[in-house]
Design an enzyme around this catalytic site. Sequence first.
Site, short mmCIF file in Angstrom:
data_model
loop_
_atom_site.label_atom_id
_atom_site.label_comp_id
_atom_site.label_asym_id
_atom_site.label_seq_id
_atom_site.Cartn_x
_atom_site.Cartn_y
_atom_site.Cartn_z
N TYR A 1 -45.45 0.62 41.88
CA TYR A 1 -46.73 1.15 42.33
C TYR A 1 -47.84 0.13 42.03
O TYR A 1 -48.65 -0.21 42.90
CB TYR A 1 -47.01 2.48 41.62
CG TYR A 1 -48.28 3.16 42.08
CD1 TYR A 1 -48.32 3.85 43.29
CD2 TYR A 1 -49.43 3.13 41.30
CE1 TYR A 1 -49.49 4.49 43.70
CE2 TYR A 1 -50.60 3.76 41.71
CZ TYR A 1 -50.62 4.44 42.91
OH TYR A 1 -51.78 5.07 43.33
N SER B 1 -56.02 1.25 43.75
CA SER B 1 -55.82 2.11 42.58
C SER B 1 -56.36 1.37 41.36
O SER B 1 -56.58 0.15 41.41
CB SER B 1 -54.32 2.38 42.42
OG SER B 1 -54.02 2.88 41.14
P1 NDP Z 1 -51.24 12.96 47.71
O1 NDP Z 1 -49.83 12.96 47.23
O2 NDP Z 1 -52.08 14.16 47.56
O3 NDP Z 1 -51.30 12.50 49.22
C1 NDP Z 1 -50.48 11.47 49.71
C2 NDP Z 1 -50.63 11.44 51.20
O4 NDP Z 1 -49.84 10.37 51.72
C3 NDP Z 1 -50.18 12.72 51.85
O5 NDP Z 1 -51.07 13.02 52.87
C4 NDP Z 1 -48.81 12.37 52.42
O6 NDP Z 1 -48.56 13.15 53.58
C5 NDP Z 1 -49.03 10.89 52.76
N1 NDP Z 1 -47.78 10.12 52.79
C6 NDP Z 1 -46.94 9.82 51.79
N2 NDP Z 1 -45.89 9.13 52.24
C7 NDP Z 1 -46.08 8.99 53.58
C8 NDP Z 1 -45.32 8.40 54.61
N3 NDP Z 1 -44.14 7.80 54.38
N4 NDP Z 1 -45.81 8.44 55.86
C9 NDP Z 1 -46.99 9.05 56.13
N5 NDP Z 1 -47.75 9.63 55.19
C10 NDP Z 1 -47.28 9.61 53.93
O7 NDP Z 1 -51.88 11.72 46.94
P2 NDP Z 1 -53.38 11.22 46.79
O8 NDP Z 1 -54.29 11.88 47.73
O9 NDP Z 1 -53.67 11.24 45.36
O10 NDP Z 1 -53.15 9.70 47.20
C11 NDP Z 1 -53.72 9.13 48.36
C12 NDP Z 1 -53.84 7.63 48.12
O11 NDP Z 1 -54.70 7.39 47.02
C13 NDP Z 1 -52.51 6.96 47.78
O12 NDP Z 1 -52.45 5.68 48.38
C14 NDP Z 1 -52.58 6.82 46.26
O13 NDP Z 1 -51.79 5.77 45.79
C15 NDP Z 1 -54.06 6.56 46.09
N6 NDP Z 1 -54.58 6.82 44.76
C16 NDP Z 1 -54.59 8.08 44.22
C17 NDP Z 1 -55.13 8.29 42.96
C18 NDP Z 1 -55.23 9.64 42.32
O14 NDP Z 1 -55.65 9.72 41.15
N7 NDP Z 1 -54.89 10.71 42.99
C19 NDP Z 1 -55.67 7.18 42.18
C20 NDP Z 1 -55.60 5.92 42.84
C21 NDP Z 1 -55.09 5.75 44.09
P3 NDP Z 1 -47.09 13.66 54.03
O15 NDP Z 1 -46.31 13.92 52.78
O16 NDP Z 1 -47.35 14.87 54.86
O17 NDP Z 1 -46.54 12.53 54.83
#
Ligand code: NDP
Length: 255
Positions: A160, A147
């Site tokens: 985070y 991130s």
């Molecule tokens: P979303 O909230 O859209 O997606 C998060 C994903 O993680 C979902 O698919 C969710 O699926 C999964 N997830 C969360 N907790 C768990 C768990 N305990 N077990 C399995 N799966 C899990 O977020 P983003 O797509 O934005 O984020 C994806 C990654 O990118 C993250 O690591 C985030 O920190 C990182 N990121 C995002 C940024 C942004 O601007 N969006 C910027 C920088 C980094 P489900 O709930 O079905 O389990």
Amino acid sequence: MPANPLFDLTGTAALVTGGNGGIGRGIALGLAGAGADVMVAARNEAKNAAVVAELRALGIRAEAVACDVLDLASIEAAVAATVDAFGRLDILVNNAGVAGGGRPESITDEVWDRIVDTNLRAVFQCCRAAHPHLKAGGRGKVINIGSMYSLFGSPRVLPYAASKGGVIQLTKSLATAWARDSIQVNAILPGWITTEMTAGVASGGPMHDSIVSRTPAGRFGEPEELAGAGVFLASHASDFVTGITLPVDGGYAVG
Ligand code: NDP
């Protein structure tokens, strides 16, 4: 088929944690478009099924496994399911993540553990579980998702930021440990991307405006814009690239 064989992932198998939406879905579609078979691992089974249908429409094999990365047995089952389905595991994308925190002085241990265990401990556990298969296949690739908070501090998201900073050092350490196993371990650092995680900010308001004005590209990114970096770091094109952190951020980190 991709025009350049360097980026061709035909015959490989990928496991994408959190691949059922947002950035994980964007990367999963990119890998599938380059020919990889894809296992989606996340908790929400309806979302898993929807993305599997999208992936299969690209002509590759795709499956999903209900996985909670806070549970080690669930991680190990997801790795086993990938090998069962595709006979191999070449590409591990550690994307599952949760945001949050609040002011440091009021963060509870429970909040700290949930965020750090999801964003950092689980990344290590996924890597450890996948390692024998990545090594056996002879062309292992790990892509960890950091991130901008891997680089910058914030008064609002301490656990985070700490977890995402840790992802960089985890990436570097595994890169050095596993280079001789022909496994490259790299990280992508997304800038501000429009997903469910950022929905409260991406729709507008002072924080949105401040992010957009701070981002040289002048906008949020879209999840599909992570696909190019994902394919590069999953393919032979990056075979001599390991331990790096690659911002995909519209210039945020240098602006
Ligand atoms: P979303 O909230 O859209 O997606 C998060 C994903 O993680 C979902 O698919 C969710 O699926 C999964 N997830 C969360 N907790 C768990 C768990 N305990 N077990 C399995 N799966 C899990 O977020 P983003 O797509 O934005 O984020 C994806 C990654 O990118 C993250 O690591 C985030 O920190 C990182 N990121 C995002 C940024 C942004 O601007 N969006 C910027 C920088 C980094 P489900 O709930 O079905 O389990």
